[in-house]
Design an enzyme around this catalytic site. Structure first.
Site, short mmCIF file in Angstrom:
data_model
loop_
_atom_site.label_atom_id
_atom_site.label_comp_id
_atom_site.label_asym_id
_atom_site.label_seq_id
_atom_site.Cartn_x
_atom_site.Cartn_y
_atom_site.Cartn_z
N HIS A 195 -1.56 -0.33 -9.52
CA HIS A 195 -1.57 -1.05 -8.88
C HIS A 195 -2.27 -2.61 -9.56
CE1 HIS A 195 -4.10 -1.35 -4.55
NE2 HIS A 195 -3.87 -2.94 -5.03
N ARG A 203 0.85 -1.49 0.25
CA ARG A 203 0.07 0.12 0.15
C ARG A 203 0.65 1.68 -0.24
NH1 ARG A 203 -3.60 -3.22 -1.30
NH2 ARG A 203 -5.63 -3.48 -0.78
P1 NDP Z 1 -1.14 -11.59 4.49
O1 NDP Z 1 -2.02 -11.59 5.97
O2 NDP Z 1 -1.48 -13.07 4.46
O3 NDP Z 1 0.65 -11.26 5.88
C1 NDP Z 1 0.97 -10.29 5.91
C2 NDP Z 1 2.31 -10.47 6.96
O4 NDP Z 1 2.64 -9.07 7.31
C3 NDP Z 1 2.81 -11.28 8.31
O5 NDP Z 1 3.57 -11.85 7.00
C4 NDP Z 1 2.47 -10.90 8.94
O6 NDP Z 1 2.92 -11.37 10.14
C5 NDP Z 1 3.26 -9.67 8.52
N1 NDP Z 1 3.36 -7.97 9.43
C6 NDP Z 1 1.72 -8.11 9.33
N2 NDP Z 1 1.69 -6.78 10.66
C7 NDP Z 1 3.02 -6.52 11.30
C8 NDP Z 1 3.83 -5.60 11.25
N3 NDP Z 1 2.38 -5.05 13.12
N4 NDP Z 1 5.17 -5.80 12.02
C9 NDP Z 1 5.39 -6.76 11.51
N5 NDP Z 1 4.87 -7.92 10.02
C10 NDP Z 1 4.02 -7.55 9.94
O7 NDP Z 1 -0.85 -11.23 4.14
P2 NDP Z 1 -0.72 -11.43 2.26
O8 NDP Z 1 0.36 -11.79 1.34
O9 NDP Z 1 -2.49 -12.12 2.11
O10 NDP Z 1 -1.08 -9.43 1.53
C11 NDP Z 1 -0.42 -8.83 1.93
C12 NDP Z 1 -0.40 -7.58 1.81
O11 NDP Z 1 -0.80 -7.44 -0.24
C13 NDP Z 1 -2.48 -7.28 1.43
O12 NDP Z 1 -2.47 -6.53 2.26
C14 NDP Z 1 -2.42 -6.15 0.54
O13 NDP Z 1 -1.94 -4.78 1.62
C15 NDP Z 1 -1.12 -5.80 -0.84
N6 NDP Z 1 -2.24 -6.52 -2.03
C16 NDP Z 1 -1.55 -5.80 -2.32
C17 NDP Z 1 -1.78 -6.56 -4.01
C18 NDP Z 1 -1.45 -5.23 -5.41
O14 NDP Z 1 -1.36 -5.74 -6.22
N7 NDP Z 1 -0.74 -4.32 -5.31
C19 NDP Z 1 -2.68 -7.05 -4.36
C20 NDP Z 1 -2.76 -7.85 -3.05
C21 NDP Z 1 -2.40 -7.97 -1.60
P3 NDP Z 1 2.56 -12.48 10.99
O15 NDP Z 1 2.57 -14.16 9.48
O16 NDP Z 1 3.78 -13.18 12.22
O17 NDP Z 1 0.97 -12.44 10.89
C1 OXD Z 2 -5.37 -6.52 -2.41
C2 OXD Z 2 -5.01 -5.82 -3.26
O1 OXD Z 2 -5.27 -6.33 -1.29
O2 OXD Z 2 -5.76 -5.37 -5.10
O3 OXD Z 2 -6.25 -7.25 -2.96
O4 OXD Z 2 -4.21 -4.64 -2.89
#
Ligand code: NDP
Ligand code: OXD
Length: 310
Positions: free
Chosen positions: A273, A225
């Protein structure tokens, strides 16, 4: 069963068709401002308007057609906390993210960004190769997408690092966690990939101080993001050369406004995006499966923890 659907793009027909295929018993009702949904069981949304909150407050569960839920959780307690929010897990996004990030890393490692600029200027000038041992790739966020990205990068032999909230172990990846692990993670990361969810804890996490901890000549790839990064500081660090280049797929304001200075900076690569698009069929299949599980009282994948914000 009734499902309330909101699509900001207004393209609802293909979603209705896919729901008819994967959840034939469901009636799909399209949300219209000012109209009440009569006994809707579930809602399917991405970034719903505030005017939809009253309807969302009465369903059994809200399904989000994306991996990130920040566009829904921004409403805070206006969205009752007892209503489960279920996001997409992978649903075809992980492989897209792996493709995007692998491409961006290899482009920098093999200096194709510089060769592209040279070719535009009609220059023929081989550059020294980067050394792989100095080209560590660190992924912020080792969740569904971050893990898939690290797995995709593994065969290329870059030193790999990952940072998460809780401790993790992944073959061939040096892992760090929590606030205490962030400094060391950043100081040893040459290519930083951001794949964190946007939460109160991660908003603005890459401020000037943290970006400065990256080694001189670091690269940034942000596919999470826009609000994870302080945009003016990122621009200043690219201009100063501390950050060699950045590939950005996400921005604080989307679409990125025409007057935004990022457009003028050659070392910043911009995509709209698209690093991992929501695939409709895969998404409907996953949501349909999760609705069946919810009806059966079984646990579902992708349940959001409202306290953690992801
Ligand atoms: P997940 O929830 O599977 O993974 C999130 C990861 O971030 C986990 O490893 C988590 O740690 C870590 N995390 C969360 N909070 C913290 C923190 N405070 N400190 C350190 N680590 C933290 O999410 P996804 O992998 O499915 O997706 C990640 C993000 O990608 C989405 O939230 C979205 O914003 C973005 N996205 C963007 C897209 C695009 O087209 N640009 C498309 C899809 C997603 P832990 O494992 O310990 O819980
Ligand atoms: C998502 C995205 O979070 O598209 O899936 O950004």
């Amino acid at each position: 069963m009734r499902i309330l659907l909101h699509r900001a793009d207004g393209k609802t027909e293909p979603w209705i068709k896919d729901f008819a295929k994967y959840l034939p018993d469901a009636d799909i009702e399209i949300w219209h401002a000012g109209e009440k949904c009569q006994a809707c069981d579930y809602a399917v949304v991405w970034s719903p308007p505030e005017a939809m909150l009253a309807e969302l407050a009465t369903v059994k569960a809200i399904f989000v057609t994306g991996a990130g839920v920040d566009a829904l959780l921004k409403f805070g307690d206006a969205l009752p906390r007892h209503i489960p929010i279920i996001r997409l897990e992978d649903a075809g996004m992980a492989v897209q993210m792996a493709e995007y990030v692998t491409h961006a890393v290899l482009r920098y490692f093999r200096r194709f960004d510089e060769y592209e600029a040279q070719a535009r200027a009609g220059q023929w000038a081989p550059l020294p190769q980067h050394h792989k041992e100095d080209f560590s790739v660190g992924v912020l966020g080792m969740g569904v997408l971050g893990t898939r990205v690290l797995e995709a990068l593994a065969p290329f032999g870059f030193p790999l690092r990952g940072w998460s909230r809780t401790g993790k172990s992944l073959n061939g990846v040096q892992t760090f966690h929590g606030a205490d692990g962030l400094d060391t993670f950043l100081r040893g990361t040459r290519v930083l990939v951001c794949l964190l969810p946007l939460t109160p804890d991660t908003s603005n996490i890459m401020d000037r101080a943290n970006m400065h901890k990256l080694p001189e000549g670091a690269y940034i790839i942000n596919v999470a993001r826009g609000a994870h990064f302080a945009e003016p500081d990122l621009l200043a660090l690219v201009k100063s050369g501390h950050i060699a280049a950045a590939t950005l797929d996400v921005f604080r304001n989307e679409p990125l406004p025409a007057q935004h200075p990022f457009w003028q900076e050659q070392r910043i690569t911009i995509t709209p995006h698209i690093s991992a698009l929501t695939l409709r069929r895969e998404s409907v299949q996953q949501i349909a499966d999760n609705i069946r599980k919810t009806e059966a009282g079984e646990p579902v994948a992708g349940l959001v923890d409202r306290t953690l914000g992801y």
